[in-house]
Design a protein around this motif. Structure first.
Motif, PDB file in Angstrom:
ATOM      1  N   TYR A 228     -58.827 -62.720   7.640  1.00  0.00           N
ATOM      2  CA  TYR A 228     -59.967 -62.544   6.740  1.00  0.00           C
ATOM      3  C   TYR A 228     -61.253 -62.477   7.543  1.00  0.00           C
ATOM      4  N   HIS A 229     -62.159 -61.647   7.137  1.00  0.00           N
ATOM      5  CA  HIS A 229     -63.487 -61.769   7.722  1.00  0.00           C
ATOM      6  C   HIS A 229     -64.535 -61.404   6.691  1.00  0.00           C
ATOM      7  N   ARG A 230     -65.755 -61.817   6.973  1.00  0.00           N
ATOM      8  CA  ARG A 230     -66.815 -61.559   6.010  1.00  0.00           C
ATOM      9  C   ARG A 230     -67.029 -60.051   5.927  1.00  0.00           C
TER      10      ARG A 230
ATOM     11  N   GLU B 288     -61.487 -55.079  -0.015  1.00  0.00           N
ATOM     12  CA  GLU B 288     -60.715 -54.408   1.010  1.00  0.00           C
ATOM     13  C   GLU B 288     -61.139 -54.856   2.404  1.00  0.00           C
ATOM     14  N   ASP B 289     -62.449 -54.841   2.620  1.00  0.00           N
ATOM     15  CA  ASP B 289     -62.951 -55.160   3.954  1.00  0.00           C
ATOM     16  C   ASP B 289     -62.680 -56.609   4.335  1.00  0.00           C
ATOM     17  N   SER B 290     -62.685 -57.491   3.323  1.00  0.00           N
ATOM     18  CA  SER B 290     -62.453 -58.904   3.640  1.00  0.00           C
ATOM     19  C   SER B 290     -61.014 -59.143   4.061  1.00  0.00           C
TER      20      SER B 290
ATOM     21  N   PRO C 121     -53.206 -50.689  14.654  1.00  0.00           N
ATOM     22  CA  PRO C 121     -53.943 -50.631  13.401  1.00  0.00           C
ATOM     23  C   PRO C 121     -54.919 -51.800  13.345  1.00  0.00           C
ATOM     24  N   ASN C 122     -56.065 -51.568  12.757  1.00  0.00           N
ATOM     25  CA  ASN C 122     -57.010 -52.652  12.546  1.00  0.00           C
ATOM     26  C   ASN C 122     -57.680 -53.149  13.813  1.00  0.00           C
ATOM     27  N   SER C 123     -57.581 -52.398  14.902  1.00  0.00           N
ATOM     28  CA  SER C 123     -58.232 -52.885  16.114  1.00  0.00           C
ATOM     29  C   SER C 123     -59.689 -52.420  16.170  1.00  0.00           C
ATOM     30  N   GLY C 124     -60.085 -51.528  15.260  1.00  0.00           N
ATOM     31  CA  GLY C 124     -61.481 -51.106  15.203  1.00  0.00           C
ATOM     32  C   GLY C 124     -61.730 -49.703  15.716  1.00  0.00           C
ATOM     33  N   LYS C 125     -60.700 -48.875  15.769  1.00  0.00           N
ATOM     34  CA  LYS C 125     -60.868 -47.505  16.262  1.00  0.00           C
ATOM     35  C   LYS C 125     -61.868 -46.724  15.424  1.00  0.00           C
ATOM     36  N   THR C 126     -61.685 -46.793  14.114  1.00  0.00           N
ATOM     37  CA  THR C 126     -62.566 -46.010  13.251  1.00  0.00           C
ATOM     38  C   THR C 126     -63.993 -46.539  13.305  1.00  0.00           C
ATOM     39  N   THR C 127     -64.134 -47.849  13.417  1.00  0.00           N
ATOM     40  CA  THR C 127     -65.470 -48.423  13.538  1.00  0.00           C
ATOM     41  C   THR C 127     -66.146 -47.910  14.802  1.00  0.00           C
ATOM     42  N   LEU C 128     -65.398 -47.865  15.900  1.00  0.00           N
ATOM     43  CA  LEU C 128     -65.960 -47.345  17.140  1.00  0.00           C
ATOM     44  C   LEU C 128     -66.265 -45.858  16.999  1.00  0.00           C
TER      45      LEU C 128
ATOM     46  N   ILE D  18     -61.932 -53.706  25.109  1.00  0.00           N
ATOM     47  CA  ILE D  18     -61.529 -54.904  24.362  1.00  0.00           C
ATOM     48  C   ILE D  18     -62.559 -55.151  23.269  1.00  0.00           C
ATOM     49  N   ASN D  19     -62.137 -54.918  22.047  1.00  0.00           N
ATOM     50  CA  ASN D  19     -63.049 -54.943  20.903  1.00  0.00           C
ATOM     51  C   ASN D  19     -63.091 -56.321  20.240  1.00  0.00           C
ATOM     52  N   MET D  20     -63.986 -56.475  19.300  1.00  0.00           N
ATOM     53  CA  MET D  20     -64.149 -57.701  18.502  1.00  0.00           C
ATOM     54  C   MET D  20     -64.586 -58.851  19.392  1.00  0.00           C
ATOM     55  N   ILE D  21     -65.326 -58.492  20.439  1.00  0.00           N
ATOM     56  CA  ILE D  21     -65.701 -59.516  21.389  1.00  0.00           C
ATOM     57  C   ILE D  21     -66.646 -60.524  20.727  1.00  0.00           C
ATOM     58  N   ASP D  22     -67.334 -60.094  19.663  1.00  0.00           N
ATOM     59  CA  ASP D  22     -68.168 -61.033  18.905  1.00  0.00           C
ATOM     60  C   ASP D  22     -67.321 -62.147  18.293  1.00  0.00           C
ATOM     61  N   ALA D  23     -66.193 -61.751  17.713  1.00  0.00           N
ATOM     62  CA  ALA D  23     -65.306 -62.742  17.093  1.00  0.00           C
ATOM     63  C   ALA D  23     -64.691 -63.640  18.162  1.00  0.00           C
TER      64      ALA D  23
ATOM     65  N   LEU E 240     -66.349 -55.053  24.190  1.00  0.00           N
ATOM     66  CA  LEU E 240     -66.980 -54.225  23.175  1.00  0.00           C
ATOM     67  C   LEU E 240     -67.073 -54.963  21.844  1.00  0.00           C
ATOM     68  N   SER E 241     -68.148 -54.700  21.129  1.00  0.00           N
ATOM     69  CA  SER E 241     -68.115 -55.036  19.710  1.00  0.00           C
ATOM     70  C   SER E 241     -68.541 -53.786  18.966  1.00  0.00           C
ATOM     71  N   ALA E 242     -67.567 -53.053  18.496  1.00  0.00           N
ATOM     72  CA  ALA E 242     -67.839 -51.768  17.842  1.00  0.00           C
ATOM     73  C   ALA E 242     -68.724 -51.985  16.628  1.00  0.00           C
ATOM     74  N   LEU E 243     -68.467 -53.096  15.964  1.00  0.00           N
ATOM     75  CA  LEU E 243     -69.169 -53.374  14.724  1.00  0.00           C
ATOM     76  C   LEU E 243     -70.643 -53.655  14.971  1.00  0.00           C
TER      77      LEU E 243
ATOM     78  N   HIS F 217     -63.886 -43.607   6.843  1.00  0.00           N
ATOM     79  CA  HIS F 217     -63.454 -44.748   6.042  1.00  0.00           C
ATOM     80  C   HIS F 217     -62.904 -45.878   6.925  1.00  0.00           C
ATOM     81  N   VAL F 218     -63.503 -47.038   6.840  1.00  0.00           N
ATOM     82  CA  VAL F 218     -63.055 -48.191   7.611  1.00  0.00           C
ATOM     83  C   VAL F 218     -62.409 -49.158   6.644  1.00  0.00           C
ATOM     84  N   GLY F 219     -61.279 -49.689   7.004  1.00  0.00           N
ATOM     85  CA  GLY F 219     -60.647 -50.626   6.083  1.00  0.00           C
ATOM     86  C   GLY F 219     -59.975 -51.742   6.825  1.00  0.00           C
ATOM     87  N   ASN F 220     -59.966 -52.898   6.199  1.00  0.00           N
ATOM     88  CA  ASN F 220     -59.328 -54.032   6.849  1.00  0.00           C
ATOM     89  C   ASN F 220     -57.862 -54.084   6.448  1.00  0.00           C
TER      90      ASN F 220
END
Ligand code: GDP
Ligand code: MG
Length: 747
Positions: free
Chosen positions: A527-529, A400-402, A10-17, A118-123, A147-150, A27-30
């Motif tokens: 938390y993220h922006r 929610e997203d934060s 959960p929360n790894s960014g599947k829906t974002t990708l 491997i997602n969230m590579i930006d972070a 990857l950075s899906a976002l 719907h994307v949610g944190n």
């Protein structure tokens, strides 16, 4: 077409990708568990829309590991094993590599081509960390891409990797170095079962589902290991493999982990504090409502700040709340109120213009009536509140997203768990603030039928967008009648909904739906922006939904209402504006005695009582109808607005509260009723649920009316409530004793 499944924690960014690949707006949610049903879409290369070249992408709900304990996990596991996608893309949160790769080691055991993304590579980069994909790929034996899906980075490498993997077969491989694994796998292989390694390890772990699906083989494996469960050893083997792997393929990890932990942790020390946490939650919610609905921002007007005068003309009420004289400024509007006044100004001008055109063209009077009151009045009544609802949603989406909403569930869990309401159930409940339909579907993440039943029953008490619509209308009427702040009013009603929901769950938990609440374990996302794009998707989704509804079901309903309020039973048309002897009014009048105890029946509202009855009944179709019908009937009866109708009808503020409470809690719209029917376990539960909604709303609506009309009745209501609580406690004790006795007897 190549079928690609996205799987991951959960929360790894599947829906974002998924959204990035398919251009969808899912719907994307944190927080964990936002996607429950699988959902599919198609990816095309730029400039190539040929069907056979597309990739069919399936977004699966999050899974922590492949030993399922909640329905969402079962969905994912079954999909990968039974529907045999051509490729599984395992999305891994790069900021939490070791924990996420745990599932990768399980997917490796299946006979399916696998690509690790491997997602969230930006972070990861922001934290000064590096991950070496080649090294990981070499060790795992499957392609690994960063990857950075976002930020839409790395998709160009991911897609070719998927295509390449799809052309090859891959046999499962286990990194669990126990000799028994091979022996067990041989038994599965003999029987011709696919992914033998995966099943073998599951059987060694004595996984429940494995024993249900392959009882014979699994039992054979069980005799092999002499009844011992190997789950701890298997988990240990996985981590023994992963820890050195992660250490050798990353740099800067330790430092990053600490820095990240401490930042979110520091924030959480305050926000999830035992005492301050709940207080901050309530204040935060209050602020959201204040900024959305109030017409006196920060109560400056109430504190006597002299604002002076505004101009006397159109749109003078956009920025400021204007007093009865039409020019004196009484307060600054909230963002939501500004947008709403602006929209209403525009739609009002538009309606006037259209009606003027029709009247000028010499058309019969009823045409402008139908268009002005029937069509535009109803539709604009719904659209008019849209800006405020969108502002509210924007705030909710930001929270929610934060990652804050996940904390809200955590805080509420701590407060209410001892009463049998778990944090897991709060996630769908909070989603109910948006729309009850996805929220009810989300209850599939709950582990027992009883918990699902309880949660589905109370989800409608979380005021959804459509209910916000009539709430705003009533808030304005209350503000007009007794000068009560509209923001505070809406906040209190929302709050009331939550209180009723929690109380209902507690009562059900002690009576008809008794159970031990399963423990709630939830990893709090960091938390993220909040992301602007995600925010816009949320808002657009909502707006689209509302506008479509306004121009279909609401439009149809208002036309029907207009029609039946302008014809008598003998089908003669009622020329004049007065629709008192229409078909609708006689039907409504027939029902209106039912609403006397709630303060808006024929006794209180007299000749206008039917309008309230009709609006309440229509509300069961769609809650926006309450607003649309009231506004359109008020127009048809020749009133300036709903407020004017209220004033003329003689319904008191207490009666308005009865009306609000009834419509807030009663049987929700058709869409939610249909969803509830599908999600509840059987017919009986469904009918009991409908009865529960109607009964509770009727009783609480009456109590609200009576108490606010005659305060002294509290002297009766409070003792009855107290007796109820005491009765409940005794009943619970009695039941617990019985249950314990039954258990002992069984033993
Ligand atoms: P799912 O549960 O796997 O479907 O995860 P979601 O797609 O709902 O994403 C969870 C959270 O991670 C959301 O708040 C996203 O905005 C965020 N997120 C997803 N991908 C990335 C990424 O590449 N970088 C960053 N920084 N955040 C991301
Ligand atoms: Mg998702």
């Amino acid at each position: 077409m190549i079928k690609v499944a996205l799987a991951g924690n959960p929360n790894s960014g599947k829906t974002t990708l998924f959204n990035a690949l398919t251009g969808a707006t899912a719907h994307v949610g944190n927080w964990p568990g936002v996607t429950v049903e699988k959902r599919s879409g198609v990816y095309y290369d730029k400039g190539d829309k040929k069907k056979e070249n597309g990739l069919e992408i399936v977004d699966l709900p999050g899974i922590y590991s492949l030993s399922p304990y909640t329905p969402e996990e079962v969905i994912s596991r079954n999909f990968v094993l039974n529907e045999k996608p051509d490729v599984v893309v395992n999305i891994v949160d790069g900021t939490n590599l070791e924990r996420n790769l745990y599932m990768t080691t399980q997917l490796l055991e299946m006979d399916v081509p696998l690509v690790v993304a491997i997602n969230m590579i930006d972070a990861v980069k922001d934290a000064g960390q590096t991950i070496d994909p080649e090294k990981l790929s070499e060790e795992l034996g499957v392609p690994v891409v960063l990857l950075s899906a976002l930020r839409n980075k790395g998709i160009d490498e991911l897609v070719p990797a998927i295509r390449k993997a799809a052309t090859s077969k891959r046999g499962g491989r286990s990194i669990v170095d126990l000799p028994l694994v091979e022996k067990a796998a041989a038994i599965y292989r003999e029987k011709g079962i696919e992914s033998p390694l995966f099943h073998a390890v599951k059987a060694l772990e004595q996984d429940e589902i494995e024993f249900q699906e392959y009882p014979e083989v699994a039992n054979e494996v069980a005799t092999l290991c002499e009844g011992e469960a190997y789950d701890a050893l298997v988990a240990d083997a996985r981590y023994r493999y992963l820890t050195p792997l992660v250490a050798s393929s990353t740099t800067g990890r330790v430092k990053q982990e600490k820095a990240k932990m401490s930042r979110s942790d520091r924030i959480d020390r305050v926000l999830t504090h035992r005492v301050f946490g709940p207080i901050i939650l309530v204040l935060m919610m209050f602020l959201v409502f204040h900024l959305t609905f109030s017409e006196d921002l920060f109560f400056l007007g109430a504190m006597g700040v002299p604002f002076g005068q505004s101009w006397d003309g159109p749109f003078n009420d956009v920025f400021f709340a204007i007093g009865d004289d039409g020019v004196s400024i009484e307060g600054i509007n909230s963002i939501g109120a500004m947008l709403a006044n602006f929209t209403n100004g525009l739609t009002g001008m538009f309606t006037e213009w259209v009606v003027g055109l029709i009247d000028g063209s010499g058309a019969p009077g009823w045409v402008s009536g139908l268009v002005g009151d029937g069509v535009l009045g109803g539709v604009f009544a719904v659209i008019g509140f849209l800006p405020q609802i969108l502002v509210l949603f924007a705030f909710m989406a930001i929270l929610e997203d934060s990652g804050y909403m996940a904390r809200a569930a955590f805080i509420l869990d701590r407060l209410f768990r001892r009463f049998g309401v778990s944090g897991r159930a709060f996630i769908p409940m909070i989603m109910g603030f948006g729309c009850a339909v996805p929220a009810m579907i989300n209850t599939r993440t709950l582990s027992t039928d009883k918990e699902r039943t309880k949660t589905i029953r109370v989800i409608p008490f979380f005021t959804c967008g459509a209910k916000a619509d009539f709430l705003i209308m009533i808030a304005a009427a209350v503000a007009a009648a007794i000068n009560f702040d509209a923001g505070l009013f809406t906040f209190l009603i929302y709050f009331l909904g939550v209180v009723v929901a929690v109380a209902s769950v507690i009562v059900m938990n002690k009576t008809t739906q008794r159970e031990q609440v399963p423990p709630f374990i939830m990893e709090l996302p960091s938390y993220h922006r909040p992301q602007f794009r995600a925010l816009m998707i949320h808002i657009w989704d909502k707006a689209k939904h509302f506008i479509i509804k306004a121009f279909t079901i609401i439009l149809l309903s208002t036309i029907i209402v207009w029609f039946f309020s302008h014809f008598r039973w003998n089908w003669s048309f009622i020329e004049e504006e007065f629709a008192q002897d229409s078909i609708l009014s006689s039907l409504g009048s027939f029902l209106s005695p039912l609403f006397v105890p709630l303060g808006f029946g024929n006794v209180q509202a007299g000749q206008y009582a039917w309008t309230f009855a009709v609006a309440s009944i229509e509300g069961i179709v769609a809650k926006e109808n309450v607003t649309a019908v009231m506004e359109s009937l008020a127009g048809g009866l020749g009133f300036e607005s709903f407020d004017a109708l209220i004033a003329a009808s003689g319904v008191s503020v207490a009666g308005l509260l009865g009306f609000t409470v009834f419509n807030l809690l009663t049987i929700p719209c058709f869409a939610s009723v249909a969803t509830a029917k599908g999600e509840l376990m059987d017919k009986k539960t469904y009918w009991m649920t409908l009865l529960f909604w109607f009964g509770l709303s009727y009783v609480l609506g009456s109590v609200t009316y009576v108490v606010f009309e005659w305060v002294w009745t509290l002297a009766i209501v409070l003792p009855i409530a107290a007796a109820g609580v005491v009765g409940l406690i005794f009943y619970d004790r009695h039941k617990t004793k019985q249950e314990r006795a039954a258990l002992e007897e069984a033993a």
